[in-house]
Design a protein around this motif. Structure first.
Motif, PDB file in Angstrom:
ATOM      1  N   LEU A 282     113.068 -28.197  43.328  1.00 53.69           N
ATOM      2  CA  LEU A 282     112.078 -26.736  43.687  1.00 53.69           C
ATOM      3  C   LEU A 282     110.949 -26.947  44.180  1.00 53.69           C
ATOM      4  CD1 LEU A 282     112.522 -25.896  39.036  1.00 53.69           C
ATOM      5  CD2 LEU A 282     113.464 -24.743  40.823  1.00 53.69           C
ATOM      6  N   THR A 283     110.256 -28.046  43.968  1.00 55.59           N
ATOM      7  CA  THR A 283     109.540 -28.327  45.318  1.00 55.59           C
ATOM      8  C   THR A 283     109.915 -29.277  46.109  1.00 55.59           C
ATOM      9  OG1 THR A 283     109.264 -30.198  43.628  1.00 55.59           O
ATOM     10  CG2 THR A 283     107.727 -28.990  43.101  1.00 55.59           C
ATOM     11  N   LYS A 284     109.922 -28.815  48.083  1.00 56.26           N
ATOM     12  CA  LYS A 284     110.333 -30.183  49.168  1.00 56.26           C
ATOM     13  C   LYS A 284     108.582 -31.053  48.461  1.00 56.26           C
ATOM     14  CE  LYS A 284     114.125 -27.919  50.218  1.00 56.26           C
ATOM     15  NZ  LYS A 284     114.526 -26.364  49.769  1.00 56.26           N
ATOM     16  N   LYS A 285     107.908 -30.173  48.871  1.00 53.99           N
ATOM     17  CA  LYS A 285     106.963 -31.221  48.775  1.00 53.99           C
ATOM     18  C   LYS A 285     106.026 -31.736  47.246  1.00 53.99           C
ATOM     19  CE  LYS A 285     105.046 -31.252  53.568  1.00 53.99           C
ATOM     20  NZ  LYS A 285     105.502 -30.666  54.404  1.00 53.99           N
ATOM     21  N   PRO A 286     105.232 -32.340  46.369  1.00 51.24           N
ATOM     22  CA  PRO A 286     104.844 -33.004  45.741  1.00 51.24           C
ATOM     23  C   PRO A 286     103.440 -31.193  45.681  1.00 51.24           C
ATOM     24  CG  PRO A 286     104.275 -34.879  47.093  1.00 51.24           C
ATOM     25  CD  PRO A 286     105.184 -33.449  47.701  1.00 51.24           C
ATOM     26  N   ILE A 287     103.459 -30.647  44.199  1.00 46.38           N
ATOM     27  CA  ILE A 287     102.443 -29.660  44.233  1.00 46.38           C
ATOM     28  C   ILE A 287     101.174 -30.937  43.878  1.00 46.38           C
ATOM     29  CG2 ILE A 287     101.546 -27.975  42.867  1.00 46.38           C
ATOM     30  CD1 ILE A 287     104.039 -27.182  42.353  1.00 46.38           C
ATOM     31  N   LEU A 288      99.633 -30.494  44.115  1.00 42.12           N
ATOM     32  CA  LEU A 288      98.486 -31.331  44.440  1.00 42.12           C
ATOM     33  C   LEU A 288      97.847 -30.299  43.475  1.00 42.12           C
ATOM     34  CD1 LEU A 288      98.575 -32.754  48.132  1.00 42.12           C
ATOM     35  CD2 LEU A 288      99.754 -34.006  46.287  1.00 42.12           C
ATOM     36  N   PRO A 289      97.260 -31.000  42.860  1.00 45.93           N
ATOM     37  CA  PRO A 289      96.248 -31.075  42.133  1.00 45.93           C
ATOM     38  C   PRO A 289      94.503 -29.884  43.426  1.00 45.93           C
ATOM     39  CG  PRO A 289      95.026 -32.831  42.153  1.00 45.93           C
ATOM     40  CD  PRO A 289      96.902 -32.572  42.490  1.00 45.93           C
ATOM     41  N   THR A 290      94.253 -29.156  42.354  1.00 43.56           N
ATOM     42  CA  THR A 290      93.202 -27.482  43.785  1.00 43.56           C
ATOM     43  C   THR A 290      92.175 -28.227  43.535  1.00 43.56           C
ATOM     44  OG1 THR A 290      92.594 -26.951  41.796  1.00 43.56           O
ATOM     45  CG2 THR A 290      94.550 -25.646  42.992  1.00 43.56           C
ATOM     46  N   THR A 291      91.026 -28.816  44.226  1.00 48.42           N
ATOM     47  CA  THR A 291      89.809 -29.535  44.630  1.00 48.42           C
ATOM     48  C   THR A 291      89.037 -28.604  43.076  1.00 48.42           C
ATOM     49  OG1 THR A 291      89.224 -27.045  46.004  1.00 48.42           O
ATOM     50  CG2 THR A 291      89.472 -29.516  47.129  1.00 48.42           C
ATOM     51  N   GLU A 292      89.456 -27.265  42.518  1.00 47.92           N
ATOM     52  CA  GLU A 292      88.503 -27.465  41.628  1.00 47.92           C
ATOM     53  C   GLU A 292      88.997 -28.186  40.316  1.00 47.92           C
ATOM     54  OE1 GLU A 292      89.488 -23.291  40.467  1.00 47.92           O
ATOM     55  OE2 GLU A 292      88.190 -23.067  38.418  1.00 47.92           O
ATOM     56  N   GLU A 293      89.660 -28.897  40.064  1.00 50.27           N
ATOM     57  CA  GLU A 293      90.815 -29.017  39.382  1.00 50.27           C
ATOM     58  C   GLU A 293      90.004 -31.034  39.539  1.00 50.27           C
ATOM     59  OE1 GLU A 293      95.138 -29.309  38.251  1.00 50.27           O
ATOM     60  OE2 GLU A 293      94.249 -30.831  36.696  1.00 50.27           O
ATOM     61  N   SER A 295      87.496 -31.729  40.700  1.00 48.82           N
ATOM     62  CA  SER A 295      85.939 -31.364  40.861  1.00 48.82           C
ATOM     63  C   SER A 295      86.108 -31.635  39.229  1.00 48.82           C
ATOM     64  CB  SER A 295      85.486 -30.594  41.055  1.00 48.82           C
ATOM     65  OG  SER A 295      85.755 -29.090  40.344  1.00 48.82           O
ATOM     66  N   GLN A 296      86.882 -30.718  38.483  1.00 53.29           N
ATOM     67  CA  GLN A 296      86.665 -30.548  37.382  1.00 53.29           C
ATOM     68  C   GLN A 296      86.825 -32.378  36.333  1.00 53.29           C
ATOM     69  OE1 GLN A 296      88.241 -27.432  35.461  1.00 53.29           O
ATOM     70  NE2 GLN A 296      86.676 -25.848  36.335  1.00 53.29           N
ATOM     71  N   ASN A 297      88.055 -32.969  36.925  1.00 50.72           N
ATOM     72  CA  ASN A 297      88.658 -33.985  36.418  1.00 50.72           C
ATOM     73  C   ASN A 297      89.628 -34.748  37.737  1.00 50.72           C
ATOM     74  OD1 ASN A 297      90.258 -35.573  34.759  1.00 50.72           O
ATOM     75  ND2 ASN A 297      91.856 -34.273  34.351  1.00 50.72           N
ATOM     76  N   PRO A 298      87.839 -35.248  37.245  1.00 52.20           N
ATOM     77  CA  PRO A 298      88.241 -36.682  38.276  1.00 52.20           C
ATOM     78  C   PRO A 298      89.748 -37.681  39.046  1.00 52.20           C
ATOM     79  CG  PRO A 298      86.109 -36.549  37.965  1.00 52.20           C
ATOM     80  CD  PRO A 298      87.277 -35.779  37.247  1.00 52.20           C
ATOM     81  N   ARG A 299      90.630 -37.970  37.533  1.00 56.67           N
ATOM     82  CA  ARG A 299      91.295 -38.296  37.068  1.00 56.67           C
ATOM     83  C   ARG A 299      92.222 -38.071  37.872  1.00 56.67           C
ATOM     84  NH1 ARG A 299      94.764 -38.171  34.043  1.00 56.67           N
ATOM     85  NH2 ARG A 299      96.468 -40.208  33.087  1.00 56.67           N
ATOM     86  N   SER A 300      92.297 -36.236  37.911  1.00 53.38           N
ATOM     87  CA  SER A 300      94.002 -35.799  38.376  1.00 53.38           C
ATOM     88  C   SER A 300      94.101 -35.997  40.205  1.00 53.38           C
ATOM     89  CB  SER A 300      93.530 -34.490  38.565  1.00 53.38           C
ATOM     90  OG  SER A 300      92.320 -33.781  38.930  1.00 53.38           O
ATOM     91  N   ARG A 301      92.958 -36.465  41.010  1.00 49.58           N
ATOM     92  CA  ARG A 301      92.584 -36.925  42.218  1.00 49.58           C
ATOM     93  C   ARG A 301      94.317 -37.531  43.405  1.00 49.58           C
ATOM     94  NH1 ARG A 301      89.349 -40.420  40.613  1.00 49.58           N
ATOM     95  NH2 ARG A 301      90.038 -42.336  42.143  1.00 49.58           N
ATOM     96  N   SER A 302      95.276 -38.219  42.167  1.00 51.97           N
ATOM     97  CA  SER A 302      95.851 -39.153  42.623  1.00 51.97           C
ATOM     98  C   SER A 302      97.589 -38.273  42.333  1.00 51.97           C
ATOM     99  CB  SER A 302      95.977 -40.371  43.127  1.00 51.97           C
ATOM    100  OG  SER A 302      96.107 -40.631  41.306  1.00 51.97           O
ATOM    101  N   ALA A 303      97.267 -37.133  41.780  1.00 52.94           N
ATOM    102  CA  ALA A 303      98.289 -36.516  40.473  1.00 52.94           C
ATOM    103  C   ALA A 303      99.168 -35.961  41.594  1.00 52.94           C
ATOM    104  CB  ALA A 303      97.989 -35.865  39.993  1.00 52.94           C
ATOM    105  N   ARG A 304      99.978 -35.915  41.561  1.00 48.89           N
ATOM    106  CA  ARG A 304     101.471 -34.963  42.240  1.00 48.89           C
ATOM    107  C   ARG A 304     102.478 -34.809  41.043  1.00 48.89           C
ATOM    108  NH1 ARG A 304     102.563 -37.407  48.067  1.00 48.89           N
ATOM    109  NH2 ARG A 304     100.882 -38.042  48.842  1.00 48.89           N
ATOM    110  N   LEU A 305     103.204 -33.421  41.082  1.00 47.98           N
ATOM    111  CA  LEU A 305     104.118 -33.271  40.722  1.00 47.98           C
ATOM    112  C   LEU A 305     105.484 -32.586  41.248  1.00 47.98           C
ATOM    113  CD1 LEU A 305     105.226 -31.523  38.601  1.00 47.98           C
ATOM    114  CD2 LEU A 305     103.677 -29.454  38.598  1.00 47.98           C
ATOM    115  N   ARG A 306     106.086 -33.363  41.489  1.00 47.31           N
ATOM    116  CA  ARG A 306     107.884 -32.631  41.719  1.00 47.31           C
ATOM    117  C   ARG A 306     108.292 -31.966  40.576  1.00 47.31           C
ATOM    118  NH1 ARG A 306     108.706 -34.847  46.532  1.00 47.31           N
ATOM    119  NH2 ARG A 306     106.936 -36.742  47.397  1.00 47.31           N
ATOM    120  N   GLY A 307     109.290 -31.042  40.647  1.00 44.12           N
ATOM    121  CA  GLY A 307     109.821 -30.343  39.688  1.00 44.12           C
ATOM    122  C   GLY A 307     111.453 -30.399  40.952  1.00 44.12           C
ATOM    123  N   ALA A 308     112.584 -30.475  39.782  1.00 42.49           N
ATOM    124  CA  ALA A 308     113.841 -29.792  40.123  1.00 42.49           C
ATOM    125  C   ALA A 308     115.112 -29.476  39.252  1.00 42.49           C
ATOM    126  CB  ALA A 308     114.611 -31.191  40.409  1.00 42.49           C
TER     127      ALA A 308
END
Ligand code: SAM
Length: 311
Positions: A282-293, A295-308
């Protein structure tokens, strides 16, 4: 805002999961219930949400948080690598979605007694499951210099792994290293001042590496993914959020392997493997957090979401 862990990539994960009425979903890393609560709120007509976590405290806390949905969820203190066994104990054969949000939750990270943080003093623990025997203290004080170097290099990509392992071994000959701040200071001092990272604490990579080793995180992920794929019903979906390049590589490779029609080695001219793909990516490339997310939650900066999706 409340004190709970802020769920990362929340909207994106829920959209990927595509919950539907009557469906059964597994949150394999229930944590403080952020994603679980959102699933129950946005899709109240699901049949069941099964929440798994290794951490008893998180299970207890989430139980209170989800209590308004009392017939719709079931929480299990367990390891997601046992997902097949867990759902079969519940007499369930297949599920419609699985979510994994890897790593540790804010409550774990910020509790001094859990020993995950280099910013607050506490015992060198770092176990997500406190029934497990090996703590970070055991690793730091009992593993050989070579083993420590390997952990720091492989899981933390720390350039100064050898110097840090050497410093640890030298110190523990005099007295065991027992607290988080002791280790954080020792790591900082093992790195020459000019080479210390500026944007992160010098002990960040070492603490991350130790946490991965103590909890054997990559092995559990490697075992869980194929099991989770097996227990998905056709059309069922998986969403995995990782925070470390090694975790993301495992997710990417597993999803790819299970979505390929042929797994013959490249030198073989004609397919002989008879491999049947189980997944559609469902995700050829990982989904990354937006710059807004971020800035609100710095912990999210290295998150990568993949789906199938199960075929
Ligand atoms: C990032 S937190 C999840 C946060 C959660 N999504 C939320 O919104 O509150 C990761 C959680 O996964 C749990 N965990 C890590 N490895 C696990 C494993 N192998 N099996 C079960 N739980 C695990 C940790 O104890 C932690 O509570």
């Amino acid at each position: 805002m409340d004190n709970f862990h802020q769920p990362v990539l929340l909207k994106e994960t829920i959209t990927l999961l595509n919950c539907h009425p009557g469906g059964i979903y597994v949150d394999g890393t229930t944590g403080e219930g952020g994603h679980a609560l959102h699933i129950l709120k946005t899709c109240p007509n699901i049949r069941l949400l099964i929440g798994i976590d290794r951490d008893e405290d998180n299970i207890e806390q989430t139980n209170q948080r989800l209590s308004p949905f009392k017939d719709k969820y079931f929480l299990v203190k367990g390891n997601f690598s046992e997902i097949k066994k867990i759902i079969s104990h519940l007499k369930i054969e297949a599920v419609d979605g699985v979510i994994l949000d890897l790593g540790v939750s804010s409550h774990q990270l910020l509790s001094p007694s859990r020993g995950f943080s280099f910013l607050v003093d506490g015992p060198l623990d770092m176990r997500t499951d406190r029934q497990q025997k090996t703590t970070a203290g055991n690793v730091v004080n009992e593993f050989s210099k070579e083993e420590l170097k390997k952990i720091f290099w492989n899981y933390g990509e720390e350039k100064w792994s050898a110097a840090i392992a050497q410093r640890i071994v030298k110190r523990r000959r005099e007295t065991p290293i027992t607290t988080t701040l002791e280790l954080a200071n020792l790591v900082t001092n093992a790195i020459p001042a000019r080479a210390r990272p500026r944007k992160i604490h010098p002990a960040t990579r070492i603490f991350q590496a130790l946490r991965i080793a103590v909890n054997d995180e990559l092995t559990h992920l490697e075992k869980c993914l194929p099991e989770a794929i097996d227990v998905l019903t056709p059309g069922g979906r998986m969403a995995v959020i990782s925070f470390h390049s090694l975790e993301d590589r495992i997710v990417k490779t597993t999803f790819r392997e299970h979505s390929r029609a042929c797994i013959c080695p490249p030198r073989i001219p004609q397919c002989r493997c008879g491999h049947i793909p189980k997944l559609k990516l469902l995700t050829k490339k990982p989904i990354l957090p937006t710059t807004e997310e971020i800035s609100q939650n710095p912990r999210s900066r290295s998150a990568r979401l993949r789906g199938a999706e199960k075929i």
